[in-house]
Design a protein around this motif. Structure first.
Motif, short mmCIF file in Angstrom:
data_model
loop_
_atom_site.label_atom_id
_atom_site.label_comp_id
_atom_site.label_asym_id
_atom_site.label_seq_id
_atom_site.Cartn_x
_atom_site.Cartn_y
_atom_site.Cartn_z
N PHE A 1 -16.23 7.59 3.15
CA PHE A 1 -15.70 6.97 1.94
C PHE A 1 -14.95 5.69 2.29
O PHE A 1 -14.52 5.50 3.41
CB PHE A 1 -14.78 7.93 1.17
CG PHE A 1 -13.50 8.30 1.89
CD1 PHE A 1 -12.31 7.70 1.54
CD2 PHE A 1 -13.49 9.24 2.90
CE1 PHE A 1 -11.12 8.03 2.18
CE2 PHE A 1 -12.32 9.60 3.54
CZ PHE A 1 -11.13 8.99 3.19
N ASN A 2 -14.84 4.83 1.30
CA ASN A 2 -14.04 3.61 1.44
C ASN A 2 -12.69 3.84 0.79
O ASN A 2 -12.56 4.68 -0.11
CB ASN A 2 -14.74 2.43 0.74
CG ASN A 2 -16.05 2.10 1.38
OD1 ASN A 2 -16.19 2.09 2.60
ND2 ASN A 2 -17.06 1.84 0.56
N VAL A 3 -11.69 3.08 1.23
CA VAL A 3 -10.36 3.17 0.64
C VAL A 3 -9.97 1.82 0.07
O VAL A 3 -10.13 0.79 0.73
CB VAL A 3 -9.31 3.60 1.70
CG1 VAL A 3 -7.91 3.53 1.13
CG2 VAL A 3 -9.61 4.98 2.22
N GLU A 4 -9.48 1.85 -1.15
CA GLU A 4 -8.93 0.65 -1.78
C GLU A 4 -7.44 0.92 -1.94
O GLU A 4 -7.03 1.75 -2.75
CB GLU A 4 -9.60 0.41 -3.13
CG GLU A 4 -9.11 -0.81 -3.85
CD GLU A 4 -9.63 -2.11 -3.23
OE1 GLU A 4 -8.92 -3.12 -3.36
OE2 GLU A 4 -10.71 -2.11 -2.63
N LEU A 5 -6.64 0.25 -1.13
CA LEU A 5 -5.19 0.44 -1.14
C LEU A 5 -4.57 -0.52 -2.16
O LEU A 5 -4.71 -1.73 -2.04
CB LEU A 5 -4.61 0.19 0.25
CG LEU A 5 -3.13 0.44 0.44
CD1 LEU A 5 -2.78 1.89 0.18
CD2 LEU A 5 -2.75 0.06 1.86
N LEU A 6 -3.90 0.04 -3.15
CA LEU A 6 -3.22 -0.76 -4.17
C LEU A 6 -1.76 -0.89 -3.75
O LEU A 6 -1.05 0.09 -3.64
CB LEU A 6 -3.33 -0.07 -5.53
CG LEU A 6 -4.75 0.28 -5.98
CD1 LEU A 6 -4.70 1.06 -7.29
CD2 LEU A 6 -5.59 -0.96 -6.11
N LEU A 7 -1.36 -2.11 -3.47
CA LEU A 7 -0.01 -2.33 -2.93
C LEU A 7 1.00 -2.64 -4.01
O LEU A 7 0.83 -3.55 -4.80
CB LEU A 7 -0.04 -3.47 -1.92
CG LEU A 7 -0.82 -3.22 -0.64
CD1 LEU A 7 -0.87 -4.48 0.20
CD2 LEU A 7 -0.22 -2.08 0.13
N LEU A 8 2.08 -1.87 -4.00
CA LEU A 8 3.26 -2.15 -4.82
C LEU A 8 4.45 -2.20 -3.87
O LEU A 8 4.36 -1.78 -2.74
CB LEU A 8 3.47 -1.06 -5.87
CG LEU A 8 2.35 -0.88 -6.89
CD1 LEU A 8 2.68 0.27 -7.82
CD2 LEU A 8 2.12 -2.14 -7.69
N GLY A 9 5.55 -2.70 -4.34
CA GLY A 9 6.72 -2.82 -3.47
C GLY A 9 6.66 -4.03 -2.58
O GLY A 9 7.30 -4.09 -1.54
N THR A 10 5.89 -5.02 -3.00
CA THR A 10 5.79 -6.28 -2.27
C THR A 10 6.63 -7.32 -3.01
O THR A 10 7.03 -7.09 -4.15
CB THR A 10 4.32 -6.76 -2.20
OG1 THR A 10 3.87 -7.02 -3.53
CG2 THR A 10 3.44 -5.72 -1.54
N PRO A 11 6.90 -8.46 -2.43
CA PRO A 11 7.66 -9.49 -3.15
C PRO A 11 6.98 -9.90 -4.47
O PRO A 11 7.65 -10.17 -5.46
CB PRO A 11 7.72 -10.66 -2.18
CG PRO A 11 7.61 -10.03 -0.83
CD PRO A 11 6.69 -8.85 -1.02
#
Length: 93
Positions: A33-43
């Protein structure tokens, strides 16, 4: 499941240990499987509830929930399974 590789949408670890549960099970069973990481907690996107965070979360699907597993249908289009338990039940079939 279709022949294509599914994509699992998850949040970064400091926001969602729930989304990592599906990831852990898929890794444990050595599923492709592929992973799509959704980033929060960034500037740029410091927290949930702001328009930029909503835009990022909508990439997971219409419910904006993670984890979300995107699987291509044999007839075309994408089937989206969200919530860890539903994903695990789907994988068990």
């Amino acid at each position: 499941m279709a022949n294509s590789v599914p994509t699992l949408y998850i949040l970064n670890r400091n926001y969602s240990t729930w989304s990592l549960r599906a990831w852990l099970v898929m890794r444990y069973f050595k599923l492709n499987f592929n992973v799509e990481l959704l980033l929060l907690g960034t500037p740029e996107i410091p927290d949930m509830g702001i328009p930029a965070a909503d835009t990022v979360m909508r990439r997971a699907g219409p419910t904006s929930k993670v984890p979300a597993l995107h699987v291509e249908k044999p007839s075309g289009g994408t089937h989206i399974v969200f919530e860890t338990l539903a994903i695990l039940e789907y994988l068990a079939e």
